[in-house]
Design a protein around this motif. Structure first.
Motif, short mmCIF file in Angstrom:
data_model
loop_
_atom_site.label_atom_id
_atom_site.label_comp_id
_atom_site.label_asym_id
_atom_site.label_seq_id
_atom_site.Cartn_x
_atom_site.Cartn_y
_atom_site.Cartn_z
N GLU A 1 0.83 -1.21 0.00
CA GLU A 1 0.00 0.00 0.00
C GLU A 1 0.86 1.25 0.00
OE1 GLU A 1 -2.40 -0.50 3.43
OE2 GLU A 1 -3.70 -2.01 2.52
N GLU A 2 1.93 1.21 0.78
CA GLU A 2 2.84 2.36 0.85
C GLU A 2 3.49 2.61 -0.52
OE1 GLU A 2 6.57 3.98 3.54
OE2 GLU A 2 5.88 1.92 3.79
N LEU A 3 3.89 1.54 -1.17
CA LEU A 3 4.50 1.66 -2.50
C LEU A 3 3.51 2.25 -3.50
CD1 LEU A 3 6.98 1.17 -4.23
CD2 LEU A 3 6.15 -1.16 -4.62
N GLU A 4 2.27 1.81 -3.44
CA GLU A 4 1.25 2.33 -4.34
C GLU A 4 1.01 3.82 -4.10
OE1 GLU A 4 -1.09 2.47 -7.48
OE2 GLU A 4 0.04 0.69 -6.89
N ILE A 5 1.00 4.23 -2.82
CA ILE A 5 0.82 5.65 -2.48
C ILE A 5 1.98 6.46 -3.01
CG2 ILE A 5 0.71 7.29 -0.58
CD1 ILE A 5 -0.80 5.10 1.01
N MET A 6 3.20 5.93 -2.88
CA MET A 6 4.39 6.64 -3.36
C MET A 6 4.39 6.77 -4.88
SD MET A 6 7.57 5.51 -1.05
CE MET A 6 7.69 5.95 0.65
N ARG A 7 3.85 5.77 -5.56
CA ARG A 7 3.77 5.85 -7.02
C ARG A 7 2.82 6.96 -7.45
NH1 ARG A 7 3.58 -0.57 -7.95
NH2 ARG A 7 5.82 -0.91 -8.10
N GLN A 8 1.80 7.18 -6.66
CA GLN A 8 0.82 8.21 -7.00
C GLN A 8 1.30 9.61 -6.64
OE1 GLN A 8 -2.78 7.06 -5.03
NE2 GLN A 8 -3.03 5.19 -6.23
N CYS A 9 2.21 9.69 -5.69
CA CYS A 9 2.67 11.01 -5.23
C CYS A 9 4.20 11.05 -5.22
CB CYS A 9 2.11 11.30 -3.83
SG CYS A 9 2.53 12.93 -3.24
N PRO A 10 4.83 11.60 -6.26
CA PRO A 10 6.29 11.66 -6.33
C PRO A 10 6.93 12.47 -5.20
CG PRO A 10 5.30 12.22 -8.45
CD PRO A 10 4.20 12.11 -7.45
N ALA A 11 6.20 13.39 -4.60
CA ALA A 11 6.76 14.18 -3.50
C ALA A 11 7.09 13.29 -2.31
CB ALA A 11 5.79 15.28 -3.09
N LEU A 12 6.31 12.27 -2.07
CA LEU A 12 6.60 11.33 -0.98
C LEU A 12 7.89 10.57 -1.25
CD1 LEU A 12 3.07 9.86 -0.21
CD2 LEU A 12 4.38 11.48 1.16
N VAL A 13 8.11 10.21 -2.51
CA VAL A 13 9.35 9.51 -2.87
C VAL A 13 10.54 10.42 -2.61
CG1 VAL A 13 10.64 8.44 -4.75
CG2 VAL A 13 8.18 8.08 -4.56
N GLU A 14 10.44 11.67 -3.01
CA GLU A 14 11.54 12.62 -2.80
C GLU A 14 11.82 12.80 -1.30
OE1 GLU A 14 10.99 16.30 -4.87
OE2 GLU A 14 10.38 15.26 -6.70
N ARG A 15 10.76 12.86 -0.50
CA ARG A 15 10.93 13.02 0.95
C ARG A 15 11.63 11.80 1.54
NH1 ARG A 15 5.79 13.33 4.69
NH2 ARG A 15 5.93 11.10 4.34
N GLU A 16 11.22 10.62 1.12
CA GLU A 16 11.84 9.39 1.62
C GLU A 16 13.31 9.30 1.21
OE1 GLU A 16 10.68 6.92 3.69
OE2 GLU A 16 9.04 8.34 4.02
N VAL A 17 13.60 9.65 -0.03
CA VAL A 17 14.99 9.60 -0.53
C VAL A 17 15.85 10.60 0.21
CG1 VAL A 17 16.43 10.04 -2.55
CG2 VAL A 17 14.35 8.68 -2.78
N ALA A 18 15.30 11.75 0.55
CA ALA A 18 16.07 12.77 1.27
C ALA A 18 16.46 12.33 2.66
CB ALA A 18 15.26 14.07 1.34
N THR A 19 15.71 11.40 3.26
CA THR A 19 16.02 10.95 4.62
C THR A 19 17.05 9.82 4.65
OG1 THR A 19 14.20 9.36 4.64
CG2 THR A 19 13.74 11.59 5.47
N LEU A 20 17.39 9.28 3.49
CA LEU A 20 18.36 8.20 3.45
C LEU A 20 19.77 8.70 3.73
CD1 LEU A 20 17.16 6.32 0.24
CD2 LEU A 20 16.73 5.69 2.61
N THR A 21 20.55 7.86 4.39
CA THR A 21 21.95 8.20 4.66
C THR A 21 22.80 7.74 3.51
OG1 THR A 21 22.41 6.13 5.78
CG2 THR A 21 21.60 7.95 7.15
N ASP A 22 24.08 8.11 3.49
CA ASP A 22 24.99 7.70 2.42
C ASP A 22 25.13 6.18 2.37
OD1 ASP A 22 25.41 10.30 1.66
OD2 ASP A 22 27.22 10.53 2.87
N ASP A 23 25.17 5.52 3.54
CA ASP A 23 25.30 4.07 3.58
C ASP A 23 24.08 3.37 3.00
OD1 ASP A 23 27.77 4.30 4.71
OD2 ASP A 23 27.04 4.07 6.77
#
Length: 104
Positions: free
Chosen positions: A81-103
């Motif tokens: 469900e989370e993946l489907e929501i992220m596919r519908q809203c690219p801003a959520l994907v950008e927010r999630e990617v921004a929280t990732l660390t280098d590792d």
């Protein structure tokens, strides 16, 4: 305090060494011979002990009430469900990617 020397002389030398030549980390106290050091000059465990002591003193002041935090309900979203929501809203994907660390 944890992580600091036990003598006044040792403490002064350690703080002076950790402050280095950064004028924004040390200043002379007005009307005194003393120096004041920024909390960033302290080791991490000492910083945490200082913060906890400060928080405790603030909470002990009269008129300070601790407010119970609202209980968070477990409304877990399934990964699909989370993946489907992220596919519908690219801003959520950008927010999630921004929280990732280098590792990650």
């Amino acid at each position: 305090m944890p992580g600091l020397p036990g003598t006044a002389q040792g403490l002064r030398m350690a703080l002076k060494k950790r402050a280095g030549n950064a004028p924004d980390l040390v200043r002379k106290r007005e009307g005194s011979k003393a120096f004041e050091y920024h909390i960033d000059c302290l080791p991490a465990d000492t910083q945490e002990a200082v913060r906890q002591r400060h928080f405790k003193s603030v909470l002990e002041q009269p008129g300070c009430k601790s407010v119970g935090l609202p209980v968070k309900r477990n409304s877990a979203v399934k990964p699909r469900e989370e993946l489907e929501i992220m596919r519908q809203c690219p801003a959520l994907v950008e927010r999630e990617v921004a929280t990732l660390t280098d590792d990650q």
